[in-house]
Design a protein around this motif. Structure first.
Motif, PDB file in Angstrom:
ATOM      1  N   ASP A  29     -19.082 -25.180  25.230  1.00 32.05           N
ATOM      2  CA  ASP A  29     -19.003 -24.873  26.657  1.00 32.05           C
ATOM      3  C   ASP A  29     -19.377 -23.419  26.922  1.00 32.05           C
ATOM      4  O   ASP A  29     -18.834 -22.505  26.295  1.00 32.05           O
ATOM      5  N   VAL A  30     -20.290 -23.228  27.873  1.00 32.46           N
ATOM      6  CA  VAL A  30     -20.746 -21.891  28.254  1.00 32.46           C
ATOM      7  C   VAL A  30     -20.410 -21.668  29.720  1.00 32.46           C
ATOM      8  O   VAL A  30     -20.975 -22.323  30.606  1.00 32.46           O
ATOM      9  N   ALA A  31     -19.477 -20.762  29.984  1.00 31.26           N
ATOM     10  CA  ALA A  31     -19.091 -20.447  31.357  1.00 31.26           C
ATOM     11  C   ALA A  31     -20.142 -19.535  31.989  1.00 31.26           C
ATOM     12  O   ALA A  31     -20.577 -18.552  31.383  1.00 31.26           O
ATOM     13  N   LEU A  32     -20.539 -19.871  33.206  1.00 33.37           N
ATOM     14  CA  LEU A  32     -21.560 -19.105  33.921  1.00 33.37           C
ATOM     15  C   LEU A  32     -20.950 -18.390  35.125  1.00 33.37           C
ATOM     16  O   LEU A  32     -20.080 -18.946  35.812  1.00 33.37           O
ATOM     17  N   ALA A  56     -20.074  -2.003  36.403  1.00 34.78           N
ATOM     18  CA  ALA A  56     -19.773  -0.982  37.396  1.00 34.78           C
ATOM     19  C   ALA A  56     -20.653  -1.172  38.625  1.00 34.78           C
ATOM     20  O   ALA A  56     -21.863  -1.331  38.511  1.00 34.78           O
ATOM     21  N   GLY A  57     -20.016  -1.203  39.782  1.00 39.11           N
ATOM     22  CA  GLY A  57     -20.754  -1.357  41.026  1.00 39.11           C
ATOM     23  C   GLY A  57     -21.134  -2.783  41.344  1.00 39.11           C
ATOM     24  O   GLY A  57     -21.908  -3.024  42.266  1.00 39.11           O
ATOM     25  N   CYS A  58     -20.580  -3.740  40.577  1.00 38.41           N
ATOM     26  CA  CYS A  58     -20.942  -5.148  40.760  1.00 38.41           C
ATOM     27  C   CYS A  58     -19.701  -6.017  40.910  1.00 38.41           C
ATOM     28  O   CYS A  58     -18.584  -5.602  40.593  1.00 38.41           O
ATOM     29  N   SER A  59     -19.915  -7.224  41.408  1.00 39.47           N
ATOM     30  CA  SER A  59     -18.874  -8.241  41.473  1.00 39.47           C
ATOM     31  C   SER A  59     -19.288  -9.423  40.621  1.00 39.47           C
ATOM     32  O   SER A  59     -20.484  -9.690  40.474  1.00 39.47           O
ATOM     33  N   ALA A  60     -18.308 -10.143  40.069  1.00 34.51           N
ATOM     34  CA  ALA A  60     -18.583 -11.321  39.248  1.00 34.51           C
ATOM     35  C   ALA A  60     -17.801 -12.507  39.805  1.00 34.51           C
ATOM     36  O   ALA A  60     -16.593 -12.401  40.033  1.00 34.51           O
ATOM     37  N   GLU A  61     -18.492 -13.608  40.048  1.00 36.18           N
ATOM     38  CA  GLU A  61     -17.872 -14.819  40.584  1.00 36.18           C
ATOM     39  C   GLU A  61     -18.136 -15.987  39.633  1.00 36.18           C
ATOM     40  O   GLU A  61     -19.272 -16.193  39.198  1.00 36.18           O
ATOM     41  N   PHE A  62     -17.091 -16.740  39.327  1.00 40.32           N
ATOM     42  CA  PHE A  62     -17.237 -17.888  38.437  1.00 40.32           C
ATOM     43  C   PHE A  62     -18.018 -19.000  39.125  1.00 40.32           C
ATOM     44  O   PHE A  62     -17.751 -19.351  40.281  1.00 40.32           O
ATOM     45  N   LEU A  63     -19.015 -19.560  38.413  1.00 38.80           N
ATOM     46  CA  LEU A  63     -19.815 -20.651  38.939  1.00 38.80           C
ATOM     47  C   LEU A  63     -19.395 -21.996  38.355  1.00 38.80           C
ATOM     48  O   LEU A  63     -19.172 -22.964  39.080  1.00 38.80           O
ATOM     49  N   GLY A  64     -19.277 -22.071  37.055  1.00 33.03           N
ATOM     50  CA  GLY A  64     -18.928 -23.327  36.399  1.00 33.03           C
ATOM     51  C   GLY A  64     -19.314 -23.266  34.936  1.00 33.03           C
ATOM     52  O   GLY A  64     -19.755 -22.237  34.423  1.00 33.03           O
ATOM     53  N   VAL A  65     -19.159 -24.398  34.269  1.00 34.33           N
ATOM     54  CA  VAL A  65     -19.388 -24.471  32.826  1.00 34.33           C
ATOM     55  C   VAL A  65     -20.543 -25.414  32.520  1.00 34.33           C
ATOM     56  O   VAL A  65     -20.573 -26.550  32.992  1.00 34.33           O
ATOM     57  N   MET A  66     -21.502 -24.940  31.761  1.00 30.70           N
ATOM     58  CA  MET A  66     -22.566 -25.786  31.227  1.00 30.70           C
ATOM     59  C   MET A  66     -22.102 -26.276  29.857  1.00 30.70           C
ATOM     60  O   MET A  66     -21.801 -25.460  28.976  1.00 30.70           O
TER      61      MET A  66
END
Length: 299
Positions: A264-267, A152-162
């Motif tokens: 795979d870990v999506a960040l 809540a009150g935040c945005s999430a942007e995909f960075l990539g996968v480690m």
């Protein structure tokens, strides 16, 4: 209207872990700190601190801290714009990041940006599954996290996968896995994990070898550099991110125990939804770097 002098006292008590230390930082008496906290609690009508060692914030206190840090960030940005020629008080930006990112791609992505603007970086390191809690509590303005769903009150942007590979040294393999990566061998061979919060190794063994969490021995090394060094020193096998593992595999220092398998870990980059240029610029820098070194999102 909240008294921001009192809010600053609250933030300082939580950051330093106690009233005495907060008093030294604020250059006032401990009694004055207590009075400011008491006045704020009376204004809110709730207890804001848990008087433990160290002192921590209550849920209401955490909400106030988040508000305070958001306002402080906006005020710092405004001050920089109004006093562009007066760099006497640089802006400090707190970011929560996981250790593997910090050890590899994160600092090269942001160092030029922070040097250019003269900002101060305050990094809080935690497991990528927990960094979002630091954002939620107001301790950081942004975080590298595995949580795709924005809070809540935040945005999430995909960075990539480690991509994590299960690796060990040739010497370790000869000792423990001479007959292959069997369930019996995995039950006897010591693993190296990062911390008690780290569940990646546990998930790997459960998914691919049906081994329960209590079915293997482990070393715990809560340092990204120390973790990798422990594996290179033949102490155990472990899950190493591709940015570190690939070079060592190519050099023959480590061997990939399961070449066809990666965990795979999506960040993601989560940040407050406030109109501060800092978080926008930081995300752009992280996104550019992430596209170069991290994998694409998996299905």
């Amino acid at each position: 209207m909240l008294d921001y002098t009192n809010l600053k006292a609250l933030a300082t008590v939580v950051e330093t872990g106690g009233f005495e230390r907060a008093a030294r930082v604020l250059c006032i008496t401990q009694s004055a700190v207590s009075q400011r906290i008491r006045a704020l609690e009376e204004r809110i009508g709730q207890s804001l601190l848990i008087r433990s060692v160290p002192v921590t914030a209550t849920p209401a206190g955490k909400r106030l801290l988040r508000h305070y840090h958001q306002v402080a960030l906006l005020e710092s940005e405004l001050g920089s714009e109004l006093n562009a020629d007066d760099p006497h008080k640089p802006t400090q930006i707190a970011i929560a990041v996981n250790a593997d990112s910090l050890a590899t791609w994160f600092l090269p992505a942001l160092s030029p940006l922070f040097a250019r603007y003269g900002w101060l970086m305050k990094l809080i390191v935690d497991d990528e599954s927990y960094t979002h809690n630091l954002l939620k509590n107001g301790e950081a303005v942004g975080c590298v996290t595995t949580n795709a769903e924005p809070m809540a009150g935040c945005s999430a942007e995909f960075l990539g996968v480690m991509r994590y590979r299960c690796v060990a040294t040739p010497e370790f393999i000869e000792r423990f896995f001479a007959a292959g990566l069997t369930q019996d061998a995995l039950a006897k061979a010591p693993a190296v994990i990062f911390s008690t919060k780290d569940r990646l190794h546990e998930r790997f063994l459960a998914k691919h070898f049906s081994l329960p969490s209590s079915g293997f021995y482990q070393h715990t090394v809560p340092s990204s550099e120390g973790f990798l060094d422990a594996i290179c020193q033949h102490l155990g096998y472990g899950m190493v991110g591709h940015l570190q593992a690939d070079k060592l595999i190519a050099a023959g220092v480590l061997i990939d125990l399961c070449p066809s398998v990666t965990m795979d870990v999506a960040l993601y980059w989560q940040h407050w939804n406030i109109k501060a240029k800092y978080t926008t610029i930081i995300y752009r820098a992280l996104a550019v770097a992430a596209r170069q070194v991290l994998g694409e999102k998996t299905a």
